[in-house]
Design a protein around this motif. Structure first.
Motif, PDB file in Angstrom:
ATOM      1  N   VAL A 294      69.671 -39.225  33.014  1.00 38.19           N
ATOM      2  CA  VAL A 294      70.666 -39.690  32.069  1.00 38.19           C
ATOM      3  C   VAL A 294      69.989 -40.543  30.987  1.00 38.19           C
ATOM      4  O   VAL A 294      69.181 -41.411  31.313  1.00 38.19           O
ATOM      5  N   PRO A 295      70.304 -40.304  29.711  1.00 41.81           N
ATOM      6  CA  PRO A 295      69.711 -41.122  28.645  1.00 41.81           C
ATOM      7  C   PRO A 295      70.173 -42.579  28.745  1.00 41.81           C
ATOM      8  O   PRO A 295      71.305 -42.860  29.123  1.00 41.81           O
ATOM      9  N   ALA A 296      69.271 -43.492  28.422  1.00 40.58           N
ATOM     10  CA  ALA A 296      69.615 -44.917  28.371  1.00 40.58           C
ATOM     11  C   ALA A 296      70.054 -45.243  26.953  1.00 40.58           C
ATOM     12  O   ALA A 296      69.610 -44.617  25.997  1.00 40.58           O
ATOM     13  N   LEU A 297      70.927 -46.234  26.806  1.00 43.49           N
ATOM     14  CA  LEU A 297      71.472 -46.579  25.500  1.00 43.49           C
ATOM     15  C   LEU A 297      71.455 -48.091  25.301  1.00 43.49           C
ATOM     16  O   LEU A 297      71.905 -48.839  26.173  1.00 43.49           O
ATOM     17  N   ILE A 298      70.916 -48.515  24.175  1.00 40.57           N
ATOM     18  CA  ILE A 298      71.034 -49.914  23.752  1.00 40.57           C
ATOM     19  C   ILE A 298      72.037 -49.879  22.616  1.00 40.57           C
ATOM     20  O   ILE A 298      71.754 -49.391  21.524  1.00 40.57           O
ATOM     21  N   SER A 299      73.242 -50.354  22.913  1.00 40.90           N
ATOM     22  CA  SER A 299      74.355 -50.175  21.999  1.00 40.90           C
ATOM     23  C   SER A 299      74.335 -51.158  20.830  1.00 40.90           C
ATOM     24  O   SER A 299      73.614 -52.149  20.854  1.00 40.90           O
ATOM     25  N   PRO A 300      75.128 -50.865  19.791  1.00 36.93           N
ATOM     26  CA  PRO A 300      75.208 -51.766  18.646  1.00 36.93           C
ATOM     27  C   PRO A 300      75.611 -53.175  19.102  1.00 36.93           C
ATOM     28  O   PRO A 300      76.249 -53.340  20.141  1.00 36.93           O
ATOM     29  N   ASN A 301      75.232 -54.165  18.349  1.00 39.13           N
ATOM     30  CA  ASN A 301      75.504 -55.578  18.637  1.00 39.13           C
ATOM     31  C   ASN A 301      74.782 -56.078  19.882  1.00 39.13           C
ATOM     32  O   ASN A 301      75.151 -57.097  20.446  1.00 39.13           O
ATOM     33  N   THR A 302      73.742 -55.328  20.324  1.00 40.32           N
ATOM     34  CA  THR A 302      72.937 -55.748  21.461  1.00 40.32           C
ATOM     35  C   THR A 302      71.520 -56.008  20.982  1.00 40.32           C
ATOM     36  O   THR A 302      70.953 -55.197  20.252  1.00 40.32           O
ATOM     37  N   VAL A 303      70.952 -57.153  21.392  1.00 42.66           N
ATOM     38  CA  VAL A 303      69.569 -57.486  21.059  1.00 42.66           C
ATOM     39  C   VAL A 303      68.794 -57.636  22.354  1.00 42.66           C
ATOM     40  O   VAL A 303      69.198 -58.383  23.243  1.00 42.66           O
ATOM     41  N   ILE A 304      67.693 -56.899  22.462  1.00 39.34           N
ATOM     42  CA  ILE A 304      66.811 -56.972  23.615  1.00 39.34           C
ATOM     43  C   ILE A 304      65.509 -57.609  23.158  1.00 39.34           C
ATOM     44  O   ILE A 304      64.906 -57.152  22.185  1.00 39.34           O
ATOM     45  N   GLU A 305      65.078 -58.668  23.840  1.00 39.38           N
ATOM     46  CA  GLU A 305      63.796 -59.295  23.538  1.00 39.38           C
ATOM     47  C   GLU A 305      62.872 -59.074  24.720  1.00 39.38           C
ATOM     48  O   GLU A 305      63.203 -59.425  25.848  1.00 39.38           O
ATOM     49  N   GLY A 306      61.703 -58.453  24.451  1.00 38.76           N
ATOM     50  CA  GLY A 306      60.738 -58.165  25.505  1.00 38.76           C
ATOM     51  C   GLY A 306      60.295 -56.719  25.437  1.00 38.76           C
ATOM     52  O   GLY A 306      60.819 -55.922  24.672  1.00 38.76           O
TER      53      GLY A 306
END
Length: 136
Positions: free
Chosen positions: A15-27
């Motif tokens: 299954v594809p992973a998704l980083i959705s809008p309004n989400t910030v990932i640091e690292g």
């Protein structure tokens, strides 16, 4: 080749992973499958297949097998297949085996082909051989 870099010799699926809008990932992010970024990632990525959505932003370097960019990448890219959509903005060097750039895409950096290309004929060489053919 790429799977061994990730420490996995089997083919990758799921299954594809998704980083959705309004989400910030640091690292740093590692994904053995497909990842779509519609938010923002601050850090380096190692991904099999990466899609940077229209509003997606990456602040870091990317290592991928395939990457399709519609949004923004501020960092270098090292990928086998790079596809830049008309809305793409890349601020960094791009190392590739295959590169597709659609009209409107912005690149500020150096483009480097990973493997030596032996089947390219320069315009000058092409014109010279054409002149020789026409003279006969």
């Amino acid at each position: 080749m790429f799977n061994s870099l990730l420490g996995n010799d089997k083919s990758v699926s799921g299954v594809p992973a998704l980083i959705s809008p309004n989400t910030v990932i640091e690292g740093h992010v590692r994904c053995e499958g497909e990842l779509q970024i519609d938010g923002k990632v601050i850090g380096d990525l190692v991904v099999n297949t990466l899609i940077v959505g229209l509003h997606g932003v990456i602040e870091g370097d990317v290592k991928a097998h395939r990457i399709r960019i519609k949004g923004t990448v501020n960092g270098s890219i090292d990928a086998d297949k790079v596809m830049l959509e008309p809305t793409a903005k890349v601020h960094g060097d791009v190392m590739h085996d295959t590169l597709s750039i659609e009209a409107g895409a912005l690149i500020e950096g150096k483009l480097t082909h990973k493997t030596e290309v032996t089947n390219i004929t320069s315009f000058k060489d092409k014109a010279t051989s054409k002149d020789k053919t026409n003279a006969q």
